[in-house]
Motif scaffolding. Structure first.
Motif, PDB file in Angstrom:
ATOM      1  N   VAL A  57       0.860  -1.179   0.000  1.00  0.00           N
ATOM      2  CA  VAL A  57       0.000   0.000   0.000  1.00  0.00           C
ATOM      3  C   VAL A  57       0.901   1.236   0.000  1.00  0.00           C
ATOM      4  CG1 VAL A  57      -1.770   1.275   1.268  1.00  0.00           C
ATOM      5  CG2 VAL A  57      -1.776  -1.237   1.302  1.00  0.00           C
ATOM      6  N   ARG A  58       0.782   2.053  -1.029  1.00  0.00           N
ATOM      7  CA  ARG A  58       1.602   3.263  -1.147  1.00  0.00           C
ATOM      8  C   ARG A  58       1.180   4.270  -0.088  1.00  0.00           C
ATOM      9  NH1 ARG A  58       3.824   6.503  -5.773  1.00  0.00           N
ATOM     10  NH2 ARG A  58       5.041   8.050  -4.640  1.00  0.00           N
ATOM     11  N   SER A  59       2.160   4.900   0.544  1.00  0.00           N
ATOM     12  CA  SER A  59       1.916   5.916   1.553  1.00  0.00           C
ATOM     13  C   SER A  59       2.106   7.295   0.931  1.00  0.00           C
ATOM     14  CB  SER A  59       2.886   5.740   2.718  1.00  0.00           C
ATOM     15  OG  SER A  59       2.757   6.808   3.619  1.00  0.00           O
ATOM     16  N   ASP A  60       1.180   8.183   1.201  1.00  0.00           N
ATOM     17  CA  ASP A  60       1.318   9.558   0.717  1.00  0.00           C
ATOM     18  C   ASP A  60       2.306  10.354   1.554  1.00  0.00           C
ATOM     19  OD1 ASP A  60      -0.525   9.142  -1.327  1.00  0.00           O
ATOM     20  OD2 ASP A  60      -2.221   9.738  -0.060  1.00  0.00           O
ATOM     21  N   GLU A  61       2.614   9.860   2.741  1.00  0.00           N
ATOM     22  CA  GLU A  61       3.521  10.531   3.668  1.00  0.00           C
ATOM     23  C   GLU A  61       4.779   9.698   3.860  1.00  0.00           C
ATOM     24  OE1 GLU A  61       2.895  13.539   5.010  1.00  0.00           O
ATOM     25  OE2 GLU A  61       1.026  13.577   3.860  1.00  0.00           O
ATOM     26  N   TRP A  84       5.951   2.510   1.010  1.00  0.00           N
ATOM     27  CA  TRP A  84       4.842   1.568   1.004  1.00  0.00           C
ATOM     28  C   TRP A  84       4.844   0.818   2.333  1.00  0.00           C
ATOM     29  CZ3 TRP A  84       8.099   2.483  -2.983  1.00  0.00           C
ATOM     30  CH2 TRP A  84       7.552   2.796  -4.239  1.00  0.00           C
ATOM     31  N   THR A  85       3.702   0.275   2.707  1.00  0.00           N
ATOM     32  CA  THR A  85       3.620  -0.672   3.811  1.00  0.00           C
ATOM     33  C   THR A  85       3.065  -1.967   3.249  1.00  0.00           C
ATOM     34  OG1 THR A  85       1.405   0.102   4.402  1.00  0.00           O
ATOM     35  CG2 THR A  85       3.262   1.069   5.609  1.00  0.00           C
ATOM     36  N   GLN A 134      25.671   4.556 -11.377  1.00  0.00           N
ATOM     37  CA  GLN A 134      25.500   5.177 -10.067  1.00  0.00           C
ATOM     38  C   GLN A 134      24.160   5.906 -10.018  1.00  0.00           C
ATOM     39  OE1 GLN A 134      27.340   4.864  -7.239  1.00  0.00           O
ATOM     40  NE2 GLN A 134      28.418   3.284  -8.371  1.00  0.00           N
ATOM     41  N   GLU A 135      23.146   5.281 -10.577  1.00  0.00           N
ATOM     42  CA  GLU A 135      21.781   5.787 -10.554  1.00  0.00           C
ATOM     43  C   GLU A 135      20.857   4.588 -10.569  1.00  0.00           C
ATOM     44  OE1 GLU A 135      20.741   7.965 -14.133  1.00  0.00           O
ATOM     45  OE2 GLU A 135      21.666   6.462 -15.410  1.00  0.00           O
ATOM     46  N   GLY A 136      19.602   4.803 -10.246  1.00  0.00           N
ATOM     47  CA  GLY A 136      18.627   3.714 -10.247  1.00  0.00           C
ATOM     48  C   GLY A 136      17.731   3.813  -9.034  1.00  0.00           C
ATOM     49  N   ILE A 137      17.366   2.651  -8.464  1.00  0.00           N
ATOM     50  CA  ILE A 137      16.471   2.581  -7.310  1.00  0.00           C
ATOM     51  C   ILE A 137      17.127   1.725  -6.232  1.00  0.00           C
ATOM     52  CG2 ILE A 137      14.236   1.782  -6.441  1.00  0.00           C
ATOM     53  CD1 ILE A 137      13.096   2.121  -9.200  1.00  0.00           C
ATOM     54  N   VAL A 138      17.042   2.200  -5.004  1.00  0.00           N
ATOM     55  CA  VAL A 138      17.451   1.400  -3.857  1.00  0.00           C
ATOM     56  C   VAL A 138      16.229   1.271  -2.956  1.00  0.00           C
ATOM     57  CG1 VAL A 138      18.923   1.245  -1.820  1.00  0.00           C
ATOM     58  CG2 VAL A 138      19.869   2.094  -3.986  1.00  0.00           C
ATOM     59  N   TYR A 139      15.774   0.020  -2.788  1.00  0.00           N
ATOM     60  CA  TYR A 139      14.663  -0.276  -1.882  1.00  0.00           C
ATOM     61  C   TYR A 139      15.246  -0.660  -0.524  1.00  0.00           C
ATOM     62  CZ  TYR A 139      11.643  -0.896  -6.012  1.00  0.00           C
ATOM     63  OH  TYR A 139      10.927  -0.723  -7.170  1.00  0.00           O
ATOM     64  N   THR A 140      14.731  -0.061   0.528  1.00  0.00           N
ATOM     65  CA  THR A 140      15.072  -0.473   1.886  1.00  0.00           C
ATOM     66  C   THR A 140      13.805  -1.043   2.502  1.00  0.00           C
ATOM     67  OG1 THR A 140      16.702   1.305   2.058  1.00  0.00           O
ATOM     68  CG2 THR A 140      16.001   0.255   4.115  1.00  0.00           C
ATOM     69  N   VAL A 141      13.908  -2.251   3.023  1.00  0.00           N
ATOM     70  CA  VAL A 141      12.785  -2.936   3.659  1.00  0.00           C
ATOM     71  C   VAL A 141      13.070  -2.960   5.153  1.00  0.00           C
ATOM     72  CG1 VAL A 141      11.471  -5.085   3.783  1.00  0.00           C
ATOM     73  CG2 VAL A 141      12.538  -4.403   1.615  1.00  0.00           C
ATOM     74  N   ALA A 142      12.098  -2.501   5.963  1.00  0.00           N
ATOM     75  CA  ALA A 142      12.280  -2.477   7.416  1.00  0.00           C
ATOM     76  C   ALA A 142      11.045  -3.044   8.104  1.00  0.00           C
ATOM     77  CB  ALA A 142      12.530  -1.055   7.889  1.00  0.00           C
ATOM     78  N   ARG A 143      11.292  -3.824   9.150  1.00  0.00           N
ATOM     79  CA  ARG A 143      10.193  -4.372   9.932  1.00  0.00           C
ATOM     80  C   ARG A 143       9.451  -3.232  10.617  1.00  0.00           C
ATOM     81  NH1 ARG A 143      12.266  -7.727  14.413  1.00  0.00           N
ATOM     82  NH2 ARG A 143      13.363  -8.726  12.716  1.00  0.00           N
ATOM     83  N   LYS A 144       8.131  -3.244  10.502  1.00  0.00           N
ATOM     84  CA  LYS A 144       7.265  -2.239  11.123  1.00  0.00           C
ATOM     85  C   LYS A 144       6.018  -2.937  11.625  1.00  0.00           C
ATOM     86  CE  LYS A 144       9.601   1.449   9.951  1.00  0.00           C
ATOM     87  NZ  LYS A 144      10.322   2.207  10.900  1.00  0.00           N
ATOM     88  N   GLY A 145       5.808  -2.943  12.926  1.00  0.00           N
ATOM     89  CA  GLY A 145       4.600  -3.534  13.504  1.00  0.00           C
ATOM     90  C   GLY A 145       4.381  -4.957  13.041  1.00  0.00           C
ATOM     91  N   GLY A 147       4.136  -6.031   9.986  1.00  0.00           N
ATOM     92  CA  GLY A 147       4.555  -6.213   8.592  1.00  0.00           C
ATOM     93  C   GLY A 147       5.857  -5.489   8.333  1.00  0.00           C
ATOM     94  N   VAL A 148       5.960  -4.909   7.143  1.00  0.00           N
ATOM     95  CA  VAL A 148       7.170  -4.170   6.772  1.00  0.00           C
ATOM     96  C   VAL A 148       6.790  -2.847   6.113  1.00  0.00           C
ATOM     97  CG1 VAL A 148       8.577  -6.258   6.454  1.00  0.00           C
ATOM     98  CG2 VAL A 148       7.395  -5.251   4.483  1.00  0.00           C
ATOM     99  N   ALA A 149       7.747  -1.942   6.105  1.00  0.00           N
ATOM    100  CA  ALA A 149       7.660  -0.718   5.324  1.00  0.00           C
ATOM    101  C   ALA A 149       8.773  -0.787   4.284  1.00  0.00           C
ATOM    102  CB  ALA A 149       7.822   0.513   6.204  1.00  0.00           C
ATOM    103  N   VAL A 150       8.512  -0.220   3.130  1.00  0.00           N
ATOM    104  CA  VAL A 150       9.507  -0.186   2.050  1.00  0.00           C
ATOM    105  C   VAL A 150       9.705   1.266   1.643  1.00  0.00           C
ATOM    106  CG1 VAL A 150      10.058  -0.930  -0.308  1.00  0.00           C
ATOM    107  CG2 VAL A 150       8.755  -2.452   1.209  1.00  0.00           C
ATOM    108  N   ARG A 151      10.964   1.666   1.566  1.00  0.00           N
ATOM    109  CA  ARG A 151      11.304   2.998   1.058  1.00  0.00           C
ATOM    110  C   ARG A 151      12.058   2.803  -0.249  1.00  0.00           C
ATOM    111  NH1 ARG A 151      15.622   5.970   4.372  1.00  0.00           N
ATOM    112  NH2 ARG A 151      16.836   4.348   3.375  1.00  0.00           N
TER     113      ARG A 151
END
Length: 178
Positions: A57-61, A84-85, A134-145, A147-151
């Protein structure tokens, strides 16, 4: 008792070596408006093509709590960030899903799957458009509650982007590899 002395010839000790002054790197020229617009358009296209696991689910914030960031060493670049969450997901399952499902035509920089260890509370998966980019996308996945959050940190270089030279033949690591 200690003392300092300059070693004499034949003493077997290293002699002082003159250190040369660093050479100046020319300042990059400012990119044109059209270069900036093209880089922004590329970054936006990568964001729109972001491929997240089912249930994301995309987060607006912005979502707080990410303890890292991607430093894009070459530039100028246009950067975007998105969040996202994913309820009920694990860090390992999400990172491995991202690794196995590329965004757009990008190449992953993640060379091995993330192990399913409950102690792992974050993981990083990078994507680049071509080897040594040296460009592109880096996804960081972190445990949140529960589930997870993704930046997603997204950077697209302008046409005039340059990388600062590194000493002694050193190389830049791929985005998403630390």
């Amino acid at each position: 008792m200690t003392s300092c002395a300059t070693p004499g010839p034949g003493s077997g000790l290293a002699t002082p070596v003159a250190i040369s002054e660093p050479t100046e790197t020319p300042e990059p020229t400012a990119p044109s408006d059209s270069e900036v617009a093209a880089a922004r358009e590329q970054a936006q296209a990568w964001l729109e093509a972001a491929n997240l696991p089912p249930g994301a689910v995309r987060s607006d914030e912005p979502i707080a709590g990410f303890n890292s960031y991607t430093g894009w060493p070459c530039g100028p670049v246009e950067e975007l960030e998105a969040f996202w969450t994913i309820p009920g997901a694990t860090v390992a399952d999400t990172a491995n899903w991202l690794r196995e499902h590329p965004t757009a035509d990008l190449i992953t920089t993640a060379f091995a799957p993330v192990t399913d260890d409950p102690a792992i509370d974050s993981a990083i998966v990078g994507y680049i458009p071509a080897p040594d980019s040296q460009e592109g996308i880096v996804y960081t996945v972190a445990r949140k509650g529960d589930g997870v959050a993704v930046r997603a940190e997204i950077a697209a270089q302008t046409e005039s982007a340059a990388c600062p030279p590194l000493p002694d033949g050193a190389m830049y690591g791929a985005p998403g590899q630390g």
